[in-house]
Design an enzyme around this catalytic site. Structure first.
Site, mmCIF file in Angstrom:
data_model
loop_
_atom_site.group_PDB
_atom_site.id
_atom_site.type_symbol
_atom_site.label_atom_id
_atom_site.label_comp_id
_atom_site.label_asym_id
_atom_site.label_seq_id
_atom_site.Cartn_x
_atom_site.Cartn_y
_atom_site.Cartn_z
ATOM 1 C CG ASP A 25 8.137 8.928 -4.397
ATOM 2 O OD1 ASP A 25 7.897 7.667 -4.222
ATOM 3 O OD2 ASP A 25 7.943 9.539 -5.392
ATOM 4 C CG PHE A 26 13.302 5.009 -3.763
ATOM 5 C CD1 PHE A 26 14.340 4.941 -3.258
ATOM 6 C CD2 PHE A 26 13.398 4.184 -5.133
ATOM 7 C CE1 PHE A 26 15.402 4.362 -3.626
ATOM 8 C CE2 PHE A 26 14.435 3.676 -5.300
ATOM 9 C CZ PHE A 26 15.662 3.873 -4.780
ATOM 10 C CG ASP A 27 11.280 4.753 -8.114
ATOM 11 O OD1 ASP A 27 12.214 4.409 -8.850
ATOM 12 O OD2 ASP A 27 10.538 3.953 -7.583
ATOM 13 C CG ASP A 215 9.050 12.273 -8.478
ATOM 14 O OD1 ASP A 215 8.815 11.356 -7.444
ATOM 15 O OD2 ASP A 215 9.083 12.039 -9.589
#
Length: 266
Positions: A25-27, A215
């Protein structure tokens, strides 16, 4: 849930001599959560490690994000060997792959109508961010005063209820965000399994070990999909409700984990 570095010696042996498919994931995973999506930035050290990993012949990397495809790609300038998936798997682009879903005219009209209504009704609520991602719509309320959050959620659900009841849209909730998506049975879990199957075919059936790090609530679909076949890692305080087996405390520890994996790959 087990602390990742507590079991690193065991995991290290499991990762050796394997082709790794790392999904990220990124954020909140590669980049710390920011007040607004535009402000999120990945540390340069993490970027360097991803570049090094992406060059390894025994490793493939895919970034699976809720952001629009062009938006998430813009966060990785110069990293063309990575697969990027935006809108929670609805858009995909990378080496020898490009996919975007066909959405109905009715869905597009519904999305436009919902956007217009929300803009009018939430105009006076400070901190609301309405993000148009072309094939989906996200309402961010991270900056909204806590006392006004129930009002924002009420307005949102009142606006979308008739479209949702008519199966014209899908609703998904994430961290401080409410999302409207096409009425398709597709999520991060399904896109991960599809990409994994594609990679196994390209490797002529050779074992491919998937690792997923995320997350958000939307990452739970991927944790469930890989529960028995991969290494699943939640980022944040250990949560009993998560289907991930391991956890890392923050984005800094994600960078450290990637560094450890890079050392094995080297």
């Amino acid at each position: 849930m087990i602390y990742f570095f507590e079991k690193w010696d065991e995991l290290k042996d499991k990762l050796k001599n394997k082709f790794l498919f790392i999904f990220l994931d990124f954020d909140g995973t590669l980049a710390p959560i920011a007040d607004t999506p535009a402000k999120a930035a990945m540390p340069e050290g993490t970027r360097r490690m991803l570049r090094s990993l992406s060059k390894k012949s025994s490793c493939k990397i895919a970034v699976i994000s809720g952001r629009a495809l062009e938006d998430i790609k813009s966060k990785f300038p110069g990293l063309s060997s990575i697969i990027y998936s935006g809108n929670h798997g609805l858009e995909i682009e990378g080496p020898k792959i490009k996919f975007s879903p066909l959405v109905s005219r009715g869905y597009k009209m519904a999305l436009k109508a919902i956007k217009n209504i929300l803009q009018k009704k939430l105009y006076s609520v400070k901190g609301v961010i309405l993000e148009d991602k072309r094939i989906s719509l996200s309402l961010h309320y991270r900056l909204v005063d806590d006392q006004q959050v129930p009002l924002v959620k009420t307005i949102f659900h009142e606006t979308v209820i008739r479209y949702h009841a008519g199966a014209r849209i899908r609703i998904k909730e994430g961290k401080k965000v409410l999302e409207i998506r096409p009425p398709l049975e597709w999520d991060k879990g399904k896109v991960v399994l599809w990409l994994l199957s594609r990679q196994k075919f390209a490797k002529y059936g050779r074992e491919v070990l998937p690792i997923y790090i995320g997350d958000d609530l939307t990452d739970e679909d991927a944790f469930k999909a890989l529960k028995r076949s991969g290494i699943t890692i939640f980022v944040g305080s250990p949560a009993k409700s998560s289907d991930a087996k391991y956890y890392l405390e923050d984005t800094g520890e994600v960078a450290r984990a990637l560094k450890n994996i890079l050392e094995i790959q080297s």
